[in-house]
Design a protein around this motif. Structure first.
Motif, PDB file in Angstrom:
ATOM      1  N   SER A  89       0.834  -1.205   0.000  1.00 46.49           N
ATOM      2  CA  SER A  89       0.000   0.000   0.000  1.00 46.49           C
ATOM      3  C   SER A  89       0.872   1.260   0.000  1.00 46.49           C
ATOM      4  CB  SER A  89      -0.916  -0.014   1.223  1.00 46.49           C
ATOM      5  OG  SER A  89      -1.693   1.147   1.258  1.00 46.49           O
TER       6      SER A  89
ATOM      7  N   ASP B 209       0.952   4.081  -2.920  1.00 47.25           N
ATOM      8  CA  ASP B 209       0.726   5.483  -2.583  1.00 47.25           C
ATOM      9  C   ASP B 209       1.797   6.357  -3.242  1.00 47.25           C
ATOM     10  OD1 ASP B 209      -0.206   7.832  -1.468  1.00 47.25           O
ATOM     11  OD2 ASP B 209       0.539   7.399   0.538  1.00 47.25           O
TER      12      ASP B 209
ATOM     13  N   THR C 174      -6.193  10.061  -0.751  1.00 44.65           N
ATOM     14  CA  THR C 174      -6.931   9.337   0.280  1.00 44.65           C
ATOM     15  C   THR C 174      -6.891   7.839  -0.026  1.00 44.65           C
ATOM     16  OG1 THR C 174      -9.019   9.472  -0.935  1.00 44.65           O
ATOM     17  CG2 THR C 174      -8.513  11.288   0.572  1.00 44.65           C
ATOM     18  N   GLU C 175      -7.266   7.036   0.950  1.00 45.45           N
ATOM     19  CA  GLU C 175      -7.332   5.591   0.749  1.00 45.45           C
ATOM     20  C   GLU C 175      -8.318   5.252  -0.368  1.00 45.45           C
ATOM     21  OE1 GLU C 175      -5.788   2.787   1.910  1.00 45.45           O
ATOM     22  OE2 GLU C 175      -4.355   4.187   2.767  1.00 45.45           O
ATOM     23  N   GLU C 176      -9.417   5.992  -0.410  1.00 41.83           N
ATOM     24  CA  GLU C 176     -10.430   5.759  -1.432  1.00 41.83           C
ATOM     25  C   GLU C 176      -9.865   6.038  -2.831  1.00 41.83           C
ATOM     26  OE1 GLU C 176     -14.908   7.360  -2.364  1.00 41.83           O
ATOM     27  OE2 GLU C 176     -14.268   7.235  -0.269  1.00 41.83           O
TER      28      GLU C 176
ATOM     29  N   ASP D 114      -7.452   3.198  -3.743  1.00 41.51           N
ATOM     30  CA  ASP D 114      -8.197   2.002  -4.102  1.00 41.51           C
ATOM     31  C   ASP D 114      -8.799   2.152  -5.504  1.00 41.51           C
ATOM     32  OD1 ASP D 114      -9.376  -0.585  -3.554  1.00 41.51           O
ATOM     33  OD2 ASP D 114     -11.280   0.475  -3.285  1.00 41.51           O
TER      34      ASP D 114
END
Length: 185
Positions: free
Chosen positions: A8, A12, A34-36, A39
């Motif tokens: 991850s 990123d 952001t994580e969203e 993803d």
């Protein structure tokens, strides 16, 4: 080019690098990730890195769909094309834009990410043309014989260089299917 599995943290930094490259060449994207968004970027990458990969991105506004597509296009070195809608933008202008992206993908064999938004579909014929393009890689009657003639020479040359045995038109359609990725937002 497909990306392999990565952590991850690596993903990123990879997406941030893509955003930096995109911002340098085009316009600035949001500085945070952001994580969203990460993803979404990984899902977009998985689909668009495959030949014939096209997307329908549904969702609420402001999630970062366009930003994620822009970052993935920079990561892959793909050309990002959007419609320049104006007051008198109609079917004639839409067909001209389609010819442009099809020529880039089919003759020049560039990776093209073609973004279409819901507000771009001013006419229902636009959807019919996109449907035909997605299903077969060509749009019957889009090119007149006079328009197709200058494209045939480089197509025949490229086909012979790759050892392709079919005709130039089918080689063109194959390249369009392989290199043109349509993203509906």
């Amino acid at each position: 080019r497909r990306l392999g599995q990565m952590s991850s943290k690596d993903w990123d930094s990879y997406v941030d690098k893509g955003k930096t490259v995109f911002a340098r060449e085009n316009w600035t994207l949001k500085p945070y990730t952001t994580e969203e968004t990460l993803d979404l970027s990984s899902r977009i990458d998985r689909v668009l890195s495959a030949p014939r990969g096209s997307l329908l991105l549904a969702g609420r506004a402001g999630v970062g769909r366009r930003e994620a597509v822009c970052a993935v296009s920079a990561i892959h070195g793909a050309k990002l094309v959007t419609l320049k809608m104006g007051k008198n933008f109609g079917i004639k202008q839409f067909k001209a834009e389609l010819k442009n992206v099809m020529q880039l993908a089919g003759v020049e064999e560039e990776q093209i990410f073609f973004i279409l938004e819901d507000n771009n579909f001013a006419d229902s014929q636009f959807l019919d043309l996109i449907n035909s393009l997605l299903s077969s890689g060509e749009i019957p009657g889009l090119y007149s014989p006079e328009e197709m003639e200058p494209l045939l020479t480089p197509l025949k040359q490229n086909a012979s260089n790759e050892g392709y045995n079919g005709d130039a038109i089918s080689f063109f359609a194959r390249n369009v299917r392989k290199n043109l990725h349509i993203i509906l937002i």
